[in-house]
Design an enzyme around this catalytic site. Structure first.
Site: not given
Ligand code: NAD
Ligand code: WQD
Length: 335
Positions: A35, A124, A148, A152
C-alpha cells in the site's frame, strides 16, 4: 540506536521516519509496498538529505524478518505495517487477520528470537467502539465492531500476554485518533488507493477536481451541526508522539497504552469549511444517509500522553487542512 520501522513507506510511517532521522536515530524501513511505493522513501531521503536503508519484505514471512534481525542489531521496532481499510476488512476478514494479527505474531516471535523486546505498536481509537461518553480515556471499555478493529485489539492483547510471559518486554500501544495533514514540504502525504474511504483525502481530492462531490454521511447525529465529530490530528504531531515514546520506552515498566489525539472534536461540516478557507477552493458536498458502522462523536482525552510522554498535539485544524491541501495540490495523482 537502530530502529526498525515496519510499514515505514506508508503514510504515518514515512512521516515518522523523517522525525526519527532528524532526532538522530538510525532507521531501517521494512515494507512490502502493498500500500505504498519506494517513491515515498526517495522523498523522505530528500527531506532528510540522507540515504535510508530499505528492506523489502513481508511481516508474515519469518525468513524476511530473520534476515533483517541477523544482519542488524535492532533495539526497538516501531510497527506500522498492516492493512487499515475498515470496509475491506468486513469483506475479507481473513486477509486482515493474516496480515495484522498473524504478521504481528510472526514479527514478535522473530524479535524474541533475537532478544529484541522493545516495541511501539500502531493501535487505533477504533478499539473504543461507540464510547459511552467523550472525551475518551484509555481505561474506557473496549468494543470492536469489525475485523479491522478486532485485529488491532487482538494485537494489543497478544502484546499484553507476551509481557505477562516475559516482563523484559517494553511495550507501548499508541491509539491514534484521525490522522490527517502532511509534511510541510508537500512532498510526502496520504496516498489512498482508488476512492478514499476517509474524509480528509476525499475533501482534498474534491477540492483539486479529482472527485465531483463529497458525500456527507448523515446530518442527523446528536452533534453540534448533526454531522459526525472526530479528533483529527496532524500526522506530524502523531509522528512526534512516536519519537517521544521511543525516547522513554526503556524507562517504562508495564505496557503503556496511550491515546494520541488533540482532545478537540470537529464536525464534517467544520472540516469542509476550514479546508475551503485555507485552499480557497469550493468543496461541493451533498448530505446522504449515515454510513453503516459510523458513530456520532469520537475524541480523545490526551492528558495521559502529556503526562507520560510529555507530548501534546500543537497543530491547528487550519494547519492540518493547509498541509493536506499543499500535498494534494502539488501531487494531484499521489506519488
Ligand atoms: P499505510 O497503508 O499508509 O501504511 C502501512 C504500510 O504497511 C504500507 O506501506 C504497506 O505497504 C505496509 N504493509 C502492509 N502489509 C504489510 C506486510 N504484510 N508486510 C510488510 N509491510 C506491509 O497506513 P498508515 O495510515 O500509515 O497506518 C499505519 C498503521 O497505523 C497501520 O497499522 C494502521 O492500522 C494504523 N492506524 C492508522 C490510522 C489511519 O487513519 N491512518 C488510524 C489508526 C491506526
Ligand atoms: C470521519 C467522519 C464520517 C468520508 C476511520 C476508521 C478508524 C481509523 C480512522 C484506522 C465520519 C465522515 C467520511 C466521507 C463523510 N483508521 N465522512 N464522508 O470513520 O472516524 O475512522 O479512520 O485505524 O479505524 O474507522 O474516519 O475519515 O472515514 O470519517 O461524511 O466521504 O467523516 O461519517 O463522521 P473514521 P473517516
Amino acid at each position: 540506536m537502530k530502529v526498525l520501522v515496519t510499514g515505514g513507506a506508508g503514510y504515518i510511517g514515512s512521516h515518522t521516519v523523517v522525525l526519527l532521522i532528524e532526532a538522530g536515530y538510525e532507521v531501517l524501513v521494512f515494507d512490502n509496498f502493498c500500500n505504498s511505493s519506494r517513491e515515498s522513501i526517495r522523498r523522505v531521503e530528500k527531506i532528510v538529505n540522507q540515504e535510508i536503508t530499505v528492506i523489502e519484505g513481508d511481516i508474515r514471512n519469518r525468513d524476511d524478518l530473520r534476515n533483517v534481525f541477523e544482519k542488524y542489531a535492532i533495539s526497538t521496532v516501531i510497527h506500522f505495517a498492516g492493512l487499515k481499510a475498515v470496509g475491506e476488512s468486513v469483506e475479507k476478514p481473513l486477509k486482515y487477520y493474516d496480515t495484522n494479527v498473524n504478521g504481528s505474531a510472526v514479527l514478535f516471535e522473530v524479535m524474541a528470537e533475537h532478544n529484541c523486546k522493545s516495541i511501539i505498536f500502531s493501535s487505533s481509537a477504533t478499539v473504543y467502539g461507540d464510547p459511552h461518553t467523550t472525551p475518551i480515556l484509555e481505561n474506557f471499555p473496549l468494543f470492536v465492531t469489525n475485523p479491522y478493529g478486532r485485529s488491532k485489539l487482538m494485537v494489543e492483547e497478544i502484546l499484553r500476554d507476551i509481557y505477562v510471559s516475559d516482563n523484559e518486554w517494553k511495550i507501548v500501544l499508541l491509539r491514534y485518533f484521525n490522522p490527517v495533514g502532511a509534511h510541510e514540504s508537500g512532498t510526502i502525504g496520504e496516498n489512498p488507493n482508488g476512492i478514499p474511504n476517509n474524509l480528509m483525502p476525499f475533501i482534498a481530492q474534491t477540492a483539486v477536481g479529482k472527485r465531483e462531490i463529497l458525500s456527507v454521511f448523515g446530518d442527523d447525529y446528536d452533534t453540534k451541526d448533526g454531522t459526525g465529530v472526530r479528533d483529527y490530528i496532524h500526522v506530524v504531531d502523531l509522528s512526534r508522539g512516536h519519537v517521544q515514546a521511543l525516547e522513554r520506552i526503556s524507562s517504562f515498566r508495564d505496557p503503556m497504552t496511550i491515546n494520541l489525539g488533540t482532545g478537540t472534536g470537529y464536525s464534517v461540516l467544520e472540516m469542509i469549511k476550514a479546508f475551503e478557507k485555507v485552499s480557497e477552493k469550493k468543496v461541493p458536498y451533498k448530505i446522504v444517509p449515515r454510513r453503516a458502522g459510523d458513530i456520532a462523536t469520537c475524541f480523545a482525552d490526551p492528558s495521559y500522553a502529556k503526562k507520560v510522554l510529555d507530548w501534546e498535539a500543537t497543530k491547528t485544524i487550519d494547519e492540518m487542512c493547509k498541509d493536506s491541501w499543499h500535498w494534494q495540490s502539488k501531487n494531484p495523482n499521489g506519488y
